[in-house]
Write a protein that holds these residues in place. Structure first.
Motif, PDB file in Angstrom:
ATOM      1  N   GLY A  99      -8.088  -2.077   0.478  1.00 45.28           N
ATOM      2  CA  GLY A  99      -8.989  -3.221   0.361  1.00 45.28           C
ATOM      3  C   GLY A  99     -10.308  -2.986   1.067  1.00 45.28           C
ATOM      4  N   ILE A 100     -11.292  -3.828   0.727  1.00 45.25           N
ATOM      5  CA  ILE A 100     -12.608  -3.727   1.369  1.00 45.25           C
ATOM      6  C   ILE A 100     -12.468  -3.988   2.870  1.00 45.25           C
ATOM      7  CG2 ILE A 100     -14.917  -4.747   1.540  1.00 45.25           C
ATOM      8  CD1 ILE A 100     -14.836  -5.259  -1.456  1.00 45.25           C
ATOM      9  N   ASP A 101     -11.564  -4.880   3.249  1.00 47.91           N
ATOM     10  CA  ASP A 101     -11.406  -5.173   4.676  1.00 47.91           C
ATOM     11  C   ASP A 101     -11.069  -3.900   5.459  1.00 47.91           C
ATOM     12  OD1 ASP A 101     -11.929  -7.782   4.043  1.00 47.91           O
ATOM     13  OD2 ASP A 101      -9.918  -8.546   4.499  1.00 47.91           O
ATOM     14  N   TYR A 125     -19.709 -12.843   5.546  1.00 46.10           N
ATOM     15  CA  TYR A 125     -18.291 -12.474   5.517  1.00 46.10           C
ATOM     16  C   TYR A 125     -17.727 -12.113   6.904  1.00 46.10           C
ATOM     17  CZ  TYR A 125     -13.955 -10.540   3.806  1.00 46.10           C
ATOM     18  OH  TYR A 125     -12.637 -10.284   3.584  1.00 46.10           O
ATOM     19  N   ALA A 170     -23.457  -8.735   1.772  1.00 46.33           N
ATOM     20  CA  ALA A 170     -22.538  -9.066   0.687  1.00 46.33           C
ATOM     21  C   ALA A 170     -23.396  -9.611  -0.451  1.00 46.33           C
ATOM     22  CB  ALA A 170     -21.516 -10.107   1.142  1.00 46.33           C
ATOM     23  N   ASN A 174     -20.505 -14.001   0.090  1.00 47.07           N
ATOM     24  CA  ASN A 174     -19.433 -14.917   0.450  1.00 47.07           C
ATOM     25  C   ASN A 174     -19.717 -15.321   1.897  1.00 47.07           C
ATOM     26  OD1 ASN A 174     -17.038 -16.219   0.934  1.00 47.07           O
ATOM     27  ND2 ASN A 174     -15.754 -14.389   0.855  1.00 47.07           N
ATOM     28  N   ASP A 201     -21.633  -4.956   0.076  1.00 50.18           N
ATOM     29  CA  ASP A 201     -20.281  -5.409  -0.238  1.00 50.18           C
ATOM     30  C   ASP A 201     -20.336  -6.138  -1.578  1.00 50.18           C
ATOM     31  OD1 ASP A 201     -17.845  -6.695  -0.446  1.00 50.18           O
ATOM     32  OD2 ASP A 201     -17.738  -7.222   1.691  1.00 50.18           O
ATOM     33  N   ALA A 203     -17.819  -7.222  -3.587  1.00 48.18           N
ATOM     34  CA  ALA A 203     -16.466  -7.685  -3.911  1.00 48.18           C
ATOM     35  C   ALA A 203     -16.434  -8.474  -5.224  1.00 48.18           C
ATOM     36  CB  ALA A 203     -15.929  -8.553  -2.774  1.00 48.18           C
ATOM     37  N   THR A 226     -13.461  -4.062  -4.995  1.00 52.71           N
ATOM     38  CA  THR A 226     -12.061  -4.419  -4.746  1.00 52.71           C
ATOM     39  C   THR A 226     -11.325  -4.781  -6.034  1.00 52.71           C
ATOM     40  OG1 THR A 226     -10.595  -5.862  -3.480  1.00 52.71           O
ATOM     41  CG2 THR A 226     -12.621  -6.869  -4.308  1.00 52.71           C
ATOM     42  N   ARG A 237      -3.440  -5.050  -1.999  1.00 48.86           N
ATOM     43  CA  ARG A 237      -4.312  -4.435  -1.005  1.00 48.86           C
ATOM     44  C   ARG A 237      -4.866  -3.097  -1.479  1.00 48.86           C
ATOM     45  NH1 ARG A 237      -6.506  -7.186   0.064  1.00 48.86           N
ATOM     46  NH2 ARG A 237      -7.333  -6.451   2.025  1.00 48.86           N
ATOM     47  N   ILE A 238      -5.870  -3.154  -2.335  1.00 45.29           N
ATOM     48  CA  ILE A 238      -6.509  -1.904  -2.762  1.00 45.29           C
ATOM     49  C   ILE A 238      -7.964  -2.148  -3.156  1.00 45.29           C
ATOM     50  CG2 ILE A 238      -5.496  -2.083  -5.107  1.00 45.29           C
ATOM     51  CD1 ILE A 238      -5.381   1.098  -4.986  1.00 45.29           C
TER      52      ILE A 238
HETATM   53  C1  LIG Z   1     -12.672 -11.099  -0.680  1.00 41.90           C
HETATM   54  C2  LIG Z   1     -13.721 -10.302   0.004  1.00 41.90           C
HETATM   55  C3  LIG Z   1     -13.411  -9.096   0.626  1.00 41.90           C
HETATM   56  C4  LIG Z   1     -11.991  -8.626   0.793  1.00 41.90           C
HETATM   57  O1  LIG Z   1     -11.652  -7.670  -0.114  1.00 41.90           O
HETATM   58  P1  LIG Z   1     -10.236  -6.926  -0.024  1.00 41.90           P
HETATM   59  O2  LIG Z   1     -10.429  -5.762  -0.924  1.00 41.90           O
HETATM   60  O3  LIG Z   1      -9.199  -7.902  -0.475  1.00 41.90           O
HETATM   61  O4  LIG Z   1     -10.034  -6.525   1.408  1.00 41.90           O
HETATM   62  C5  LIG Z   1     -14.441  -8.358   1.166  1.00 41.90           C
HETATM   63  N1  LIG Z   1     -15.714  -8.788   1.119  1.00 41.90           N
HETATM   64  C6  LIG Z   1     -16.047  -9.948   0.549  1.00 41.90           C
HETATM   65  C7  LIG Z   1     -17.474 -10.373   0.519  1.00 41.90           C
HETATM   66  C8  LIG Z   1     -15.053 -10.759  -0.004  1.00 41.90           C
HETATM   67  O5  LIG Z   1     -15.375 -11.958  -0.496  1.00 41.90           O
END
Ligand SMILES: *Cc1c(COP(=O)(O)O)cnc(C)c1O
Length: 376
Positions: A99-101, A125, A170, A174, A201, A203, A226, A237-238
């Motif tokens: 995941g992005i996290d 974020y 982002a 978000n 980011d 997402a 993501t 989670r990817i």
């Molecule tokens: C939802 C979100 C993430 C999380 O992404 P994952 O791949 O689920 O970890 C990251 N950045 C932003 C801006 C998001 O809204």
């Protein structure tokens, strides 16, 4: 005999961790449900997909369960080869993680660490900020513009005055849902110090026409993507990033090699083969945003423009927005709200299925009636 001081004579975490606040960026809906004594919530607070993955994706993941005794491919070779075709980039510019996290943590650890600096929008974020704190870096922020969009000019001015190691944007953003278009972002990127790593980011990229996103690929820019949002695989989670080979090589030295399960890799790979399903999700989400815009007008809480799978409603004050989140939770509906001005009077609601939207609309109308009664 030595006297044991239980406050001191126990293992201590390193100073950075010891001093960090015991806060998570987001309280989970399960935690909220338990705090109400159980029961399911309608999940409109975490921008998960209400529509789930394509049936073929689900089937591929179920098939991969027959190999769940094996670790996943640590090089994610099949998935990276497919992503290379999708993006028209070589495989050494692609890194997959859980995941992005996870990717944000790796980027902060590699480029900010304990003695570096990061620059971001105040209230954007939260997981990015969480990683900067956790690794001990310093964070500089600029506020949102008064209409809730990210203030690119102020970010660029701050970055040029004092070049940070990492700049986070982002886009779409978000929690605001706003975005800046391709020409604006490309001009912004060109105005930033070349020594700052810029993390875009993206997402929510899947909800846009690819032509709306910046096309620039300078060596100091990273894009994160993501499978959690439009592809409906948040629980798997990817995610992945696109970056210069030197950035990918740096992250390769520190990443968790077996952190992406086989099932997640199989699901992501299958998802890339389902463009028609993805388009149908994007269309259903656009319908949901239009529904929410009409609801916002009807109830006098304007829906903000959104380029994502969520919509913010403006309730006019932080107190009203907080009361609305509580009122909705009391009616079994999980939503969240942005924390920082000028967004603090907003609530953020993910696009649900038509049935979930109907139930949200009814609970939201009741909640607003309660609010106006308690203030009159
Ligand atoms: C939802 C979100 C993430 C999380 O992404 P994952 O791949 O689920 O970890 C990251 N950045 C932003 C801006 C998001 O809204």
């Amino acid at each position: 005999m030595n006297v044991v001081d239980p406050a001191r004579d126990v293992p201590q975490p390193v100073t950075i961790v010891g001093r960090a606040a015991a806060e998570t960026p987001f309280v989970g809906p399960e935690t909220l449900a338990r705090s109400r004594g159980g029961g399911e919530l309608i999940r409109l607070g975490a921008n998960e997909s209400a529509f789930g993955p394509a049936p073929a994706v689900f089937a591929a993941m179920v098939r991969s369960l027959s190999e769940i005794n094996w670790y996943g491919d640590p090089e994610h070779a099949e998935l990276r080869a497919a992503l290379a075709v999708v993006h028209g980039r070589p495989e050494n510019e692609i890194l997959v993680a859980s995941g992005i996290d996870d990717l944000l943590g790796l980027l902060v650890r590699a480029y900010v660490g304990a003695d570096g600096t990061a620059l971001a929008t105040d209230g954007s974020y939260a997981t990015f900020v969480y990683h900067v704190r956790g690794y001990g870096g310093r964070l500089a922020t600029v506020p949102y513009l008064s209409d809730g969009r990210v203030d690119l000019d102020s970010l660029a001015t701050a970055a040029r005055a004092n070049p940070p190691h990492l700049i986070y944007l982002a886009n779409p953003d978000n929690p605001s849902g706003s975005m800046h278009g391709r020409a604006v972002v490309d001009a912004w990127l060109a105005a930033l110090p070349p020594t700052s790593l810029v993390v875009l980011d993206e997402a929510y990229a899947d909800f846009l026409d690819p032509l709306e996103l910046s096309g620039a690929v300078p060596a100091n820019v990273v894009r994160t993507r993501t499978f959690s949002k439009a592809h409906g695989l948040a629980g798997a989670r990817i995610g992945y990033l696109l970056a210069a080979p030197a950035v990918v090589r740096a992250l390769e030295k520190i990443r968790h090699h077996f952190g992406v399960a086989r099932t997640a890799q199989a699901g992501a790979l299958a998802a890339l083969g389902e463009p028609a399903y993805l388009a149908s999700v994007v269309a259903r989400v656009a319908e949901g945003r239009a529904d929410y815009a009409a609801l916002g007008r009807r109830l006098g809480t304007p829906a903000q423009p959104s380029h994502t799978n969520f919509v913010c409603f403006d309730l006019g004050s932080q107190a009203r927005a907080e009361a609305a989140v509580r009122g909705l939770l009391a009616r079994g509906i999980f939503v969240r709200k942005p924390g920082r001005a000028p967004l603090s009077g907003w609530i953020r609601v993910s696009v649900g299925t038509p049935d979930q939207r109907e139930r949200f609309a009814a609970a939201y109308a009741e909640t607003l009636t309660d609010l106006s009664e308690s203030s009159s």
